[in-house]
Design an enzyme around this catalytic site. Sequence first.
Site, PDB file in Angstrom:
ATOM      1  CG  ASN A 188      44.301  41.994  35.068  1.00  0.00           C
ATOM      2  OD1 ASN A 188      43.960  41.502  36.127  1.00  0.00           O
ATOM      3  ND2 ASN A 188      45.545  41.892  34.604  1.00  0.00           N
ATOM      4  CB  THR A 189      40.592  44.799  30.433  1.00  0.00           C
ATOM      5  OG1 THR A 189      41.463  44.273  29.428  1.00  0.00           O
ATOM      6  CG2 THR A 189      41.381  45.696  31.380  1.00  0.00           C
TER       7      THR A 189
ATOM      8  CE  LYS B 244      42.643  38.787  23.621  1.00  0.00           C
ATOM      9  NZ  LYS B 244      44.054  38.988  23.212  1.00  0.00           N
TER      10      LYS B 244
ATOM     11  CB  ILE C  44      48.948  30.956  33.809  1.00  0.00           C
ATOM     12  CG1 ILE C  44      48.998  29.682  32.957  1.00  0.00           C
ATOM     13  CG2 ILE C  44      47.658  31.729  33.578  1.00  0.00           C
ATOM     14  CD1 ILE C  44      50.189  28.792  33.243  1.00  0.00           C
ATOM     15  CG  ASP C  45      49.405  36.567  31.720  1.00  0.00           C
ATOM     16  OD1 ASP C  45      50.076  36.140  32.687  1.00  0.00           O
ATOM     17  OD2 ASP C  45      49.086  37.759  31.596  1.00  0.00           O
TER      18      ASP C  45
ATOM     19  CG  ASP D  45      51.065  39.836  27.151  1.00  0.00           C
ATOM     20  OD1 ASP D  45      50.324  40.695  26.629  1.00  0.00           O
ATOM     21  OD2 ASP D  45      50.641  38.747  27.569  1.00  0.00           O
TER      22      ASP D  45
END
Length: 296
Positions: A32-33, A36, A147-148, A168
């Site tokens: 969201n920010t 990678k 999915i993360d 997380d």
Amino acid sequence: MPDDLPFSNESTLPGESQCDVVILRVGIDIGNTAIKVVTQAGVSGEPTDSAKDRGPQLRSISLRDPEWITKCVELLRTLAAQLAECQSADCESVCYDVRVASVNRGSAEPLVAALDEAFFDCIRVRFVTHQDVSMTIDVNYPDRVGIDRLLGAEAAFRRHAAPVIIVDAGTTVTVDFVSAEGVFCGGAILPGLEMQTAALAAGTDALPKLDWASHRCREMPEGPGRDTVAAMRLGVLSSVAGAVERLLRIYGGAATLVVTGGDAGCLVDALPANCGAVEEPHLVAQALLDLLRPNE
């Protein structure tokens, strides 16, 4: 969020079976920010075993940067040049095999369009979904789990003694549970550190936003906060750390606690030592790297 974005460029890469074509395998984690960009071991020319031992090679690009898409495209070109050089190949013989894990549709779609335009028939992009995860997913709607969360859980289960609780700490904080048998059982979601302090600043006239990346914000006050910033830091860190401690008890307690995400360091410092928290800042990147390795 549901990961129902369409697959892109699913056809075989041109010359994929030919020995004169070099395949650059890249994972992109779109949050969201920030995004990678993760590369396979050995792209920089070092021995594969050495690179694997050091963990994922990645670069983070902030989505607040107006040039983030251009920078991502240029980074892939740079990686291709490095790979071609270390394998004594021409840059034009490099094709791109890209796996995208996204919880941000608004950023994923323009990025994939830009990659298709930049590399046209020399790129294959595929979105990672819950079907790419080898664990059993025991929740009501497996396709709706971020999915993360699934990738982080699978990477933690592969690397740590089970059962595993995965925290997380990013824009939101997720606290998920994987059983001793390797079953993803779901978890909890709460606002992250920055989201909480941003809400405090937006909802009041005098409270400031905090920079959680600063060293001072990583320090958990030992007593009552003696100024506004210390009081906010203590309150927000205590709310998240306290929630994690409570969830440990709800989930059963006897599990390996693994903390990942951009605010992992802050949270690990705030948790009691008896929680035995293990900091693994790049679990999603590790999982993408696992998917990128051929024949694994």
